[in-house]
Design a protein around this motif. Structure first.
Motif, PDB file in Angstrom:
ATOM      1  N   MET A   1     -40.667  60.159  -5.394  1.00 46.13           N
ATOM      2  CA  MET A   1     -40.442  60.693  -6.731  1.00 46.13           C
ATOM      3  C   MET A   1     -38.946  60.639  -7.026  1.00 46.13           C
ATOM      4  N   THR A   2     -38.556  60.050  -8.140  1.00 42.45           N
ATOM      5  CA  THR A   2     -37.165  59.916  -8.504  1.00 42.45           C
ATOM      6  C   THR A   2     -36.820  60.913  -9.606  1.00 42.45           C
ATOM      7  N   TYR A   3     -35.929  61.806  -9.295  1.00 39.92           N
ATOM      8  CA  TYR A   3     -35.443  62.759 -10.293  1.00 39.92           C
ATOM      9  C   TYR A   3     -34.126  62.244 -10.870  1.00 39.92           C
ATOM     10  N   LEU A   4     -33.834  62.646 -12.097  1.00 35.69           N
ATOM     11  CA  LEU A   4     -32.487  62.494 -12.601  1.00 35.69           C
ATOM     12  C   LEU A   4     -31.606  63.498 -11.866  1.00 35.69           C
ATOM     13  N   SER A   5     -30.272  63.318 -11.958  1.00 35.37           N
ATOM     14  CA  SER A   5     -29.386  64.261 -11.294  1.00 35.37           C
ATOM     15  C   SER A   5     -29.619  65.654 -11.876  1.00 35.37           C
ATOM     16  N   PRO A   6     -29.862  66.655 -11.012  1.00 29.82           N
ATOM     17  CA  PRO A   6     -30.171  67.993 -11.529  1.00 29.82           C
ATOM     18  C   PRO A   6     -28.969  68.637 -12.190  1.00 29.82           C
ATOM     19  N   ILE A   7     -29.232  69.392 -13.238  1.00 28.81           N
ATOM     20  CA  ILE A   7     -28.169  70.140 -13.891  1.00 28.81           C
ATOM     21  C   ILE A   7     -27.714  71.288 -12.993  1.00 28.81           C
ATOM     22  N   LYS A   8     -28.668  71.942 -12.331  1.00 29.43           N
ATOM     23  CA  LYS A   8     -28.354  73.016 -11.384  1.00 29.43           C
ATOM     24  C   LYS A   8     -29.173  72.791 -10.115  1.00 29.43           C
ATOM     25  N   PRO A   9     -28.533  72.836  -8.941  1.00 30.25           N
ATOM     26  CA  PRO A   9     -29.285  72.588  -7.707  1.00 30.25           C
ATOM     27  C   PRO A   9     -30.171  73.772  -7.337  1.00 30.25           C
ATOM     28  N   VAL A  10     -31.223  73.477  -6.587  1.00 26.82           N
ATOM     29  CA  VAL A  10     -32.084  74.521  -6.027  1.00 26.82           C
ATOM     30  C   VAL A  10     -31.319  75.245  -4.920  1.00 26.82           C
ATOM     31  N   LYS A  11     -31.523  76.556  -4.821  1.00 28.12           N
ATOM     32  CA  LYS A  11     -30.907  77.325  -3.734  1.00 28.12           C
ATOM     33  C   LYS A  11     -31.592  77.004  -2.413  1.00 28.12           C
ATOM     34  N   ARG A  12     -30.804  76.710  -1.398  1.00 29.61           N
ATOM     35  CA  ARG A  12     -31.383  76.524  -0.068  1.00 29.61           C
ATOM     36  C   ARG A  12     -31.750  77.874   0.518  1.00 29.61           C
ATOM     37  N   PRO A  13     -32.920  77.982   1.151  1.00 30.21           N
ATOM     38  CA  PRO A  13     -33.282  79.260   1.755  1.00 30.21           C
ATOM     39  C   PRO A  13     -32.395  79.574   2.948  1.00 30.21           C
ATOM     40  N   ARG A  14     -32.213  80.847   3.205  1.00 28.59           N
ATOM     41  CA  ARG A  14     -31.469  81.324   4.367  1.00 28.59           C
ATOM     42  C   ARG A  14     -32.496  81.761   5.406  1.00 28.59           C
ATOM     43  N   PRO A 379     -43.649  69.399 -23.399  1.00 26.03           N
ATOM     44  CA  PRO A 379     -42.880  68.315 -22.783  1.00 26.03           C
ATOM     45  C   PRO A 379     -43.572  67.748 -21.547  1.00 26.03           C
ATOM     46  N   PHE A 380     -42.971  66.708 -20.943  1.00 23.98           N
ATOM     47  CA  PHE A 380     -43.560  66.030 -19.803  1.00 23.98           C
ATOM     48  C   PHE A 380     -42.514  65.919 -18.704  1.00 23.98           C
ATOM     49  N   HIS A 381     -42.979  65.966 -17.449  1.00 19.98           N
ATOM     50  CA  HIS A 381     -42.070  65.795 -16.307  1.00 19.98           C
ATOM     51  C   HIS A 381     -41.991  64.301 -15.981  1.00 19.98           C
ATOM     52  N   VAL A 382     -40.928  63.675 -16.471  1.00 21.32           N
ATOM     53  CA  VAL A 382     -40.791  62.217 -16.389  1.00 21.32           C
ATOM     54  C   VAL A 382     -40.813  61.724 -14.943  1.00 21.32           C
ATOM     55  N   ALA A 383     -40.328  62.538 -13.997  1.00 24.01           N
ATOM     56  CA  ALA A 383     -40.199  62.096 -12.610  1.00 24.01           C
ATOM     57  C   ALA A 383     -41.534  61.866 -11.924  1.00 24.01           C
ATOM     58  N   ILE A 384     -42.650  62.374 -12.499  1.00 24.91           N
ATOM     59  CA  ILE A 384     -43.950  62.173 -11.843  1.00 24.91           C
ATOM     60  C   ILE A 384     -44.876  61.314 -12.710  1.00 24.91           C
ATOM     61  N   SER A 385     -44.283  60.496 -13.561  1.00 24.53           N
ATOM     62  CA  SER A 385     -45.056  59.684 -14.502  1.00 24.53           C
ATOM     63  C   SER A 385     -45.658  58.446 -13.836  1.00 24.53           C
ATOM     64  N   GLU A 386     -46.826  58.056 -14.328  1.00 25.39           N
ATOM     65  CA  GLU A 386     -47.423  56.761 -13.978  1.00 25.39           C
ATOM     66  C   GLU A 386     -46.823  55.730 -14.932  1.00 25.39           C
ATOM     67  N   GLY A 387     -45.813  55.009 -14.468  1.00 21.03           N
ATOM     68  CA  GLY A 387     -45.129  54.063 -15.338  1.00 21.03           C
ATOM     69  C   GLY A 387     -44.215  54.778 -16.316  1.00 21.03           C
ATOM     70  N   LYS A 388     -43.716  54.025 -17.294  1.00 22.43           N
ATOM     71  CA  LYS A 388     -42.795  54.592 -18.277  1.00 22.43           C
ATOM     72  C   LYS A 388     -43.561  55.388 -19.314  1.00 22.43           C
ATOM     73  N   PRO A 389     -43.184  56.629 -19.561  1.00 24.79           N
ATOM     74  CA  PRO A 389     -43.810  57.380 -20.648  1.00 24.79           C
ATOM     75  C   PRO A 389     -43.531  56.707 -21.994  1.00 24.79           C
ATOM     76  N   ILE A 390     -44.441  56.899 -22.913  1.00 22.88           N
ATOM     77  CA  ILE A 390     -44.338  56.301 -24.244  1.00 22.88           C
ATOM     78  C   ILE A 390     -43.887  57.367 -25.245  1.00 22.88           C
ATOM     79  N   LEU A 391     -42.981  56.971 -26.143  1.00 26.84           N
ATOM     80  CA  LEU A 391     -42.608  57.852 -27.244  1.00 26.84           C
ATOM     81  C   LEU A 391     -43.321  57.406 -28.505  1.00 26.84           C
TER      82      LEU A 391
END
Length: 500
Positions: A1-14, A379-391
């Motif tokens: 799964m390819t994400y765009l660069s996140p605006i805010k990172p997930v917190k790593r658990p301690r 909205p749609f989560h583009v990173a888990i799309s089957e192919g390119k989403p259509i507008l």
């Protein structure tokens, strides 16, 4: 799964870790203490792939247990793995968890699949008898009112220590693979409460009028999840819009053209047409403003809906929401429509775990294929799309005012899990998960997200069970079979979790 660069990172658990032993053994059996410490270091290294690990080392007396509890408190750990390295009295372990209240998982990980019966010594046996104290721990913790979990299996090393009298290469054995899958799920699940406790959820506009399942008390949501809810106004977004430059719009348009396929007219639906240049430019301008809003208010998620007076400026503004909110969702800022905060939480949980989380509801049942079509008007989560989403350009938004650009897409074919966050009659949150398979079945060409899902039972039987759980009518769709992962999230959040 390819994400765009996140605006805010997930917190790593301690993640806290310690190994259990009995101090009387060390002088009696030379090398045993060091051997068990090395096993603990092996576990530490494996765990470090999923979080920041704080390994106290050996706890071998009740006094050491008190020290470990204080030490783990100082490190503010989210979860503790107690490695049952050999026999120890329960009085050694109990003080750790009376002082540090983080959830505990006992690790009963035997180093070998079979001891060397002919040559084993007492010291050799003690290096493999991790299961011996676990019933004692379980009884003691039960009577002390401290919840616990246990993972049983093999340690899974790739090298046999020189001190060993048997084979300890067990990494490929099913018992090791299964145990480490469960340990990984616990570690990953621990990122959810930590990230939520540091998350700011924007609430823009209002909840869709009359959708009573979605209304929730902000205080209740914060009390049970730790999130902060920032109430936003359309004029906040309008203020951002006024600062958007032509270059901002151009940059967003390039991003949109790279991520989406621009449709022609729908062959079936007269209200779904090729987006006009004006519609695309407006959606990109709004998307740039939405990103500014997220950054200015330091948001980690957003729930939104605004009806707007017919022909008003804010009606036009909300008509451009879907593209920008899809882009934000792909960058780790899940956006849920219709003011559904509970589904924003479900989407955020999926996103923290790296499994997607696309906004969905039941669209229609296909009794021929035996599938339930899940989706929404965005909205749609583009990173888990089957192919390119259509507008597609929408002449109108059904059930809503305004026109604009919408996303037509489906989640990629393969295993999926839906996650629903609902609220019970007594005001408690509840997670509902259900596993299925996204199929390559047909979808409508009407500008909505739609994914045909085959669950493990007939659609009618599935819906009967799902409706009986009194869900919120939206859910988040994630990729992969994640029910056991979501179950662990529920346990760590102290929220009831149900798997269909």
């Amino acid at each position: 799964m390819t994400y765009l660069s996140p605006i805010k990172p997930v917190k790593r658990p301690r993640i806290g870790l310690y190994s259990v032993g009995l101090r009387a053994y060390w002088d009696q059996f030379p090398g045993l203490r060091e051997r068990l410490i090395d096993y603990g270091r092996f576990i530490e290294k494996k765990l470090s792939g999923w979080g920041d690990v704080f390994n106290y080392g050996l706890v071998d007396t009740e006094g050491e247990g008190r020290k470990a509890g204080e030490w783990l408190n100082e490190r503010n750990v989210d979860l503790i793995f107690s490695h049952a390295a050999t026999y120890s009295t329960s009085s050694t372990v109990l003080p750790v968890h009376q002082i540090c209240k983080a959830p505990v998982v006992f690790l009963n990980l035997q180093p070998t699949e079979r001891i060397n019966y002919a040559d084993s010594t007492t010291g050799e046996w003690l290096a493999h008898c991790g299961a011996c104290p676990v019933p004692e721990f379980a009884n003691t913790f039960n009577r002390a009112g401290i919840p616990f979990r246990v993972v049983n299996g093999l340690l899974g090393m790739s090298v046999t220590p020189a001190i060993s009298l048997t084979n300890e290469v067990t990494a490929e054995r099913a018992e090791a693979v299964r145990a480490w899958k469960e340990i990984e799920e616990w570690a990953r699940a621990a990122a959810v409460p930590r990230t939520l406790q540091h998350s700011r959820f924007g609430f823009l506009g209002n909840t869709y009028s009359g959708m009573l399942d979605m209304y929730s008390d902000f205080t209740m949501l914060q009390a049970q999840t730790g999130i902060h809810i920032e109430v936003l106004e359309m004029c906040d977004l309008d203020r951002m819009l006024r600062d958007v430059t032509p270059q901002d719009v151009k940059t967003k348009l390039e991003e949109v053209n790279g991520m989406f396929q621009i449709s022609g007219d729908s062959p079936s639906d007269p209200i779904a047409r090729k987006p006009s240049e004006e519609q695309l430019e407006w959606s990109c301008k709004v998307a740039a403003a939405q990103e500014r809003l997220v950054k200015e208010y330091d948001l980690d998620a957003l729930s939104y809906y605004y009806h707007g007076a017919p022909g008003g400026e804010y009606e036009k503004l909300q008509g451009g929401f879907i593209v920008g909110h899809s882009l934000l969702t792909a960058r780790g800022i899940p956006c849920s429509g219709e003011g559904d905060l509970k589904t924003a939480i479900a989407m955020k949980i999926c996103d923290i775990l790296g499994t997607g989380g696309s906004f969905s509801e039941i669209v229609v049942v296909d009794y021929v294929d035996g599938t339930v079509l899940l989706g929404h008007d965005g909205p749609f989560h583009v990173a888990i799309s089957e192919g390119k989403p259509i507008l597609r350009g929408m002449g109108l938004y059904h059930g809503k005012q305004g026109t604009g650009v919408s996303v037509e897409a489906k989640v990629r074919t393969g295993p999926i899990t839906t996650l629903n966050v609902t609220q019970t009659g007594d005001g408690k949150l509840k997670l509902i998960g259900s596993e299925g398979e996204s199929t390559d079945g047909p979808i409508m060409r009407i500008g909505n997200t739609q994914t045909p899902v085959r669950f493990r039972e007939h659609p009618d039987a599935y819906m009967t069970r799902w409706f009986a759980e009194a869900p919120t009518h939206h859910c988040a769709m994630s990729i992969g079979h994640n029910a056991s992962l979501f179950q662990k999230v529920g346990e760590l959040m102290n929220v009831k979790a149900v798997t269909l």
